[in-house]
Design a protein around this motif. Sequence first.
Motif, PDB file in Angstrom:
ATOM      1  N   PHE A 384       3.821  -2.833   4.232  1.00  0.00           N
ATOM      2  CA  PHE A 384       4.609  -2.020   3.246  1.00  0.00           C
ATOM      3  C   PHE A 384       6.112  -2.412   3.290  1.00  0.00           C
ATOM      4  O   PHE A 384       6.557  -2.881   4.160  1.00  0.00           O
ATOM      5  N   HIS A 385       6.663  -2.291   2.287  1.00  0.00           N
ATOM      6  CA  HIS A 385       8.006  -2.582   1.993  1.00  0.00           C
ATOM      7  C   HIS A 385       8.879  -1.237   1.320  1.00  0.00           C
ATOM      8  O   HIS A 385       8.204  -0.478   0.578  1.00  0.00           O
ATOM      9  N   GLY A 386      10.031  -1.334   1.516  1.00  0.00           N
ATOM     10  CA  GLY A 386      10.853  -0.408   0.993  1.00  0.00           C
ATOM     11  C   GLY A 386      11.397   0.726   1.990  1.00  0.00           C
ATOM     12  O   GLY A 386      11.537   0.443   3.361  1.00  0.00           O
ATOM     13  N   ASP A 387      11.414   2.220   1.699  1.00  0.00           N
ATOM     14  CA  ASP A 387      11.742   3.072   2.576  1.00  0.00           C
ATOM     15  C   ASP A 387      10.442   3.222   3.395  1.00  0.00           C
ATOM     16  O   ASP A 387       9.865   4.333   3.182  1.00  0.00           O
ATOM     17  N   THR A 388      10.618   2.875   4.649  1.00  0.00           N
ATOM     18  CA  THR A 388       9.480   3.001   5.370  1.00  0.00           C
ATOM     19  C   THR A 388       9.947   3.956   6.885  1.00  0.00           C
ATOM     20  O   THR A 388       9.355   3.968   7.869  1.00  0.00           O
ATOM     21  N   SER A 389      10.913   4.512   6.542  1.00  0.00           N
ATOM     22  CA  SER A 389      11.221   5.435   7.791  1.00  0.00           C
ATOM     23  C   SER A 389      10.591   6.410   8.393  1.00  0.00           C
ATOM     24  O   SER A 389      10.459   6.830   9.109  1.00  0.00           O
ATOM     25  N   ASP A 390       9.363   7.091   7.573  1.00  0.00           N
ATOM     26  CA  ASP A 390       8.411   8.022   7.826  1.00  0.00           C
ATOM     27  C   ASP A 390       7.166   7.234   8.415  1.00  0.00           C
ATOM     28  O   ASP A 390       6.307   7.828   8.928  1.00  0.00           O
ATOM     29  N   TYR A 391       7.297   5.916   8.669  1.00  0.00           N
ATOM     30  CA  TYR A 391       6.042   5.332   9.141  1.00  0.00           C
ATOM     31  C   TYR A 391       5.988   5.147  10.578  1.00  0.00           C
ATOM     32  O   TYR A 391       7.229   5.088  11.472  1.00  0.00           O
ATOM     33  N   PRO A 392       5.084   5.297  11.335  1.00  0.00           N
ATOM     34  CA  PRO A 392       3.580   5.521  10.912  1.00  0.00           C
ATOM     35  C   PRO A 392       3.396   6.819  10.423  1.00  0.00           C
ATOM     36  O   PRO A 392       4.059   7.569  11.251  1.00  0.00           O
ATOM     37  N   PRO A 393       2.398   7.229   9.759  1.00  0.00           N
ATOM     38  CA  PRO A 393       2.219   8.715   9.504  1.00  0.00           C
ATOM     39  C   PRO A 393       1.506   9.283  10.523  1.00  0.00           C
ATOM     40  O   PRO A 393       0.968   8.686  11.480  1.00  0.00           O
ATOM     41  N   SER A 394       1.466  10.416  10.972  1.00  0.00           N
ATOM     42  CA  SER A 394       0.575  11.158  11.783  1.00  0.00           C
ATOM     43  C   SER A 394      -0.733  11.005  11.932  1.00  0.00           C
ATOM     44  O   SER A 394      -1.331  11.015  13.066  1.00  0.00           O
ATOM     45  N   ASP A 395      -1.153  10.742  10.632  1.00  0.00           N
ATOM     46  CA  ASP A 395      -2.750  10.381  10.690  1.00  0.00           C
ATOM     47  C   ASP A 395      -2.902   8.994   9.901  1.00  0.00           C
ATOM     48  O   ASP A 395      -2.595   8.987   8.648  1.00  0.00           O
ATOM     49  N   THR A 396      -3.484   8.032  10.474  1.00  0.00           N
ATOM     50  CA  THR A 396      -3.580   6.763   9.836  1.00  0.00           C
ATOM     51  C   THR A 396      -5.362   6.470   9.237  1.00  0.00           C
ATOM     52  O   THR A 396      -5.288   5.634   8.613  1.00  0.00           O
ATOM     53  N   GLY A 397      -5.724   7.851   9.289  1.00  0.00           N
ATOM     54  CA  GLY A 397      -7.192   7.551   8.566  1.00  0.00           C
ATOM     55  C   GLY A 397      -7.914   6.495   9.264  1.00  0.00           C
ATOM     56  O   GLY A 397      -8.044   6.233  10.588  1.00  0.00           O
ATOM     57  N   PRO A 398      -8.423   5.667   8.544  1.00  0.00           N
ATOM     58  CA  PRO A 398      -9.400   4.541   8.958  1.00  0.00           C
ATOM     59  C   PRO A 398      -8.981   3.250   9.107  1.00  0.00           C
ATOM     60  O   PRO A 398      -9.267   2.384   9.401  1.00  0.00           O
ATOM     61  N   LEU A 399      -7.512   3.407   9.161  1.00  0.00           N
ATOM     62  CA  LEU A 399      -6.599   2.071   9.453  1.00  0.00           C
ATOM     63  C   LEU A 399      -6.034   2.430  10.892  1.00  0.00           C
ATOM     64  O   LEU A 399      -5.955   3.531  11.381  1.00  0.00           O
ATOM     65  N   VAL A 400      -5.562   1.053  11.376  1.00  0.00           N
ATOM     66  CA  VAL A 400      -4.633   1.177  12.780  1.00  0.00           C
ATOM     67  C   VAL A 400      -3.460   0.359  12.524  1.00  0.00           C
ATOM     68  O   VAL A 400      -3.412  -0.263  11.549  1.00  0.00           O
ATOM     69  N   GLN A 401      -2.538   0.794  13.108  1.00  0.00           N
ATOM     70  CA  GLN A 401      -1.223   0.044  13.168  1.00  0.00           C
ATOM     71  C   GLN A 401      -1.585  -1.333  13.754  1.00  0.00           C
ATOM     72  O   GLN A 401      -1.822  -1.394  15.150  1.00  0.00           O
ATOM     73  N   GLU A 402      -1.373  -2.478  13.064  1.00  0.00           N
ATOM     74  CA  GLU A 402      -1.819  -3.664  13.717  1.00  0.00           C
ATOM     75  C   GLU A 402      -0.799  -4.090  14.786  1.00  0.00           C
ATOM     76  O   GLU A 402      -1.162  -4.835  15.671  1.00  0.00           O
ATOM     77  N   ASP A 403       0.158  -4.117  14.623  1.00  0.00           N
ATOM     78  CA  ASP A 403       1.423  -4.563  15.755  1.00  0.00           C
ATOM     79  C   ASP A 403       2.095  -3.270  16.109  1.00  0.00           C
ATOM     80  O   ASP A 403       2.789  -2.487  15.524  1.00  0.00           O
ATOM     81  N   PRO A 404       2.082  -2.994  17.422  1.00  0.00           N
ATOM     82  CA  PRO A 404       2.754  -1.698  17.873  1.00  0.00           C
ATOM     83  C   PRO A 404       4.214  -1.795  17.543  1.00  0.00           C
ATOM     84  O   PRO A 404       4.962  -0.648  17.728  1.00  0.00           O
ATOM     85  N   GLN A 405       5.084  -3.072  17.414  1.00  0.00           N
ATOM     86  CA  GLN A 405       6.390  -3.312  16.988  1.00  0.00           C
ATOM     87  C   GLN A 405       6.657  -3.130  15.776  1.00  0.00           C
ATOM     88  O   GLN A 405       7.792  -3.089  15.319  1.00  0.00           O
ATOM     89  N   GLN A 452      -4.846  -9.473   2.288  1.00  0.00           N
ATOM     90  CA  GLN A 452      -3.619  -8.821   2.412  1.00  0.00           C
ATOM     91  C   GLN A 452      -3.070  -8.029   0.983  1.00  0.00           C
ATOM     92  O   GLN A 452      -3.295  -8.850  -0.107  1.00  0.00           O
ATOM     93  N   THR A 453      -2.556  -6.874   1.306  1.00  0.00           N
ATOM     94  CA  THR A 453      -2.130  -6.244   0.066  1.00  0.00           C
ATOM     95  C   THR A 453      -0.694  -5.957   0.329  1.00  0.00           C
ATOM     96  O   THR A 453      -0.374  -5.238   1.604  1.00  0.00           O
ATOM     97  N   PHE A 454       0.384  -5.994  -0.501  1.00  0.00           N
ATOM     98  CA  PHE A 454       1.643  -5.772  -0.224  1.00  0.00           C
ATOM     99  C   PHE A 454       1.830  -4.307  -0.931  1.00  0.00           C
ATOM    100  O   PHE A 454       1.446  -4.137  -2.521  1.00  0.00           O
ATOM    101  N   ILE A 455       2.387  -3.385  -0.269  1.00  0.00           N
ATOM    102  CA  ILE A 455       2.631  -1.903  -0.792  1.00  0.00           C
ATOM    103  C   ILE A 455       4.360  -1.755  -0.901  1.00  0.00           C
ATOM    104  O   ILE A 455       4.975  -1.601   0.140  1.00  0.00           O
ATOM    105  N   HIS A 456       4.798  -1.531  -2.261  1.00  0.00           N
ATOM    106  CA  HIS A 456       6.411  -0.947  -2.092  1.00  0.00           C
ATOM    107  C   HIS A 456       6.147   0.495  -2.228  1.00  0.00           C
ATOM    108  O   HIS A 456       5.652   1.160  -2.938  1.00  0.00           O
ATOM    109  N   VAL A 457       6.932   1.286  -1.317  1.00  0.00           N
ATOM    110  CA  VAL A 457       7.131   2.532  -1.121  1.00  0.00           C
ATOM    111  C   VAL A 457       8.642   2.833  -1.410  1.00  0.00           C
ATOM    112  O   VAL A 457       9.438   2.186  -1.268  1.00  0.00           O
TER     113      VAL A 457
END
Length: 457
Positions: A384-405, A452-457
């Motif tokens: 994800f690129h752009g305004d990612t101040s709200d990341y990570p979300p409270s519920d990531t669904g079937p995905l996991v945060q790959e890097d804790p940092q 890999q998929t790049f997402i602009h938010v």
Amino acid sequence: MPFEIAYRPLLAAKIEHDYFRDLGNKEFESLPLDLQNLQRSKYQLSDYISILPTSETAALLQRHRCRIHPSSDQLLILASTTEENGKHRPERPLPDQATLYFTVHLRSTAFLSQANVPEIGQGQGLFFSNRFEHDSSSRLHLTQPLAAFDAAASYQAGDLVLDSANAPTQLFEAKTKLTPAANPDAANWLRLPAPPYQNGASYKTGDRILRAGRCYEAKSDGQHPVPPDNAWTELYTPTLNEGVSAADRVNFRPSQFTVSLASAPTSTFATATLKHQSNAVAWEKSFFNPHGEALQTLAIDASGLAPDFYTLEVKLGDGSTLPGHPLSFFLLPASLATAPFALIEIQNRAAGSSHALVDAQGHLQSPTFYIRFRKRHAYWRYLFHGDTSDYPPSDTGPLVQEDPQDATRFVTTEPLPLTTAPFSLGSFDDSSITLPAPAAQVIREADRVVSQTFIHV
């Protein structure tokens, strides 16, 4: 008795591309006929690969009044025939033991991402042949049979194995690079085309499982008895022991090639020996430098040998074997100077063989051979690129945060077909983001395959 000359099929080699044939996780074989026809209409295999005869094969076919019939998904060879009593025989039969060779070339590199193709190194390619006489599920295959799981073996991401070579009931695909292990556990292996039935497990309507080699679908939610049972719909019997695999990958060598002696920089004498599969010596030559200088390379000239599997052994002057040898490889037809993506070999096998082109009386058998490319599974990664101040979300669904940092990188918990439906990423104050399915473009990392998929938010 009057007879008529007409062109009839000598053989067909049909290419199956599961990336387009399957519907997400649902195999082509399990689909209703109308959906099968729809899936077939989605692609032209000729957009992705081309199949061409070698110059030697083209000349042989012409001499024996055979021709290649254009087709979008198969290699179809027609032979001029005569008909007698309802049976057809070639007007000019191919010589006994004649062999036809066809090269397979990529028209689009997307094919390497769409299909579960083993990693191919320099000088390597895929080799398909009726010499293997692979016959399963009432079909003739040019691929080698899939191997059973080997507890002593290491595996690469995407490798395919069976639970049993003789009576398989489950197909496994390695999720990542794996070291030897006692069994193919669920944490490291995908269970294809569906996981096995588990007693006491809770299922949802539409869930698919395998039991005794058959695929079933749950009719309702809840715990269900062992199938077959009214709680399950029996769908089909999957064909497990087929598909391109690492067993079809070979080393190719042209009729003339060189061997580097960089690993033996001081050697002034060497002997190169080519042996046939029968272990008979097919070619041998000693090399030395009359000026006493160290040898740099050895020139191997196998131009007088027929295409086949050979083993090259290089002995150095001190009696040791050159590192990396003996080397097994397939000697390419003389007209090929480099390794193709794949080589198809069709032997005019003796009558009585299940893969023979004609019977004992010389009548056409018109066999159809199959090469099945199973669909690619990969980990889906979203950046994800752009305004990612709200990341990570409270519920990531079937995905996991790959890097804790790094809260902008998410990945699926296991490999998925690239044709599966999009995901919805978590909760952002009662909203969510719908993520697209990845494009058919994968990268092979050190231990796994990723899209890999790049997402602009």
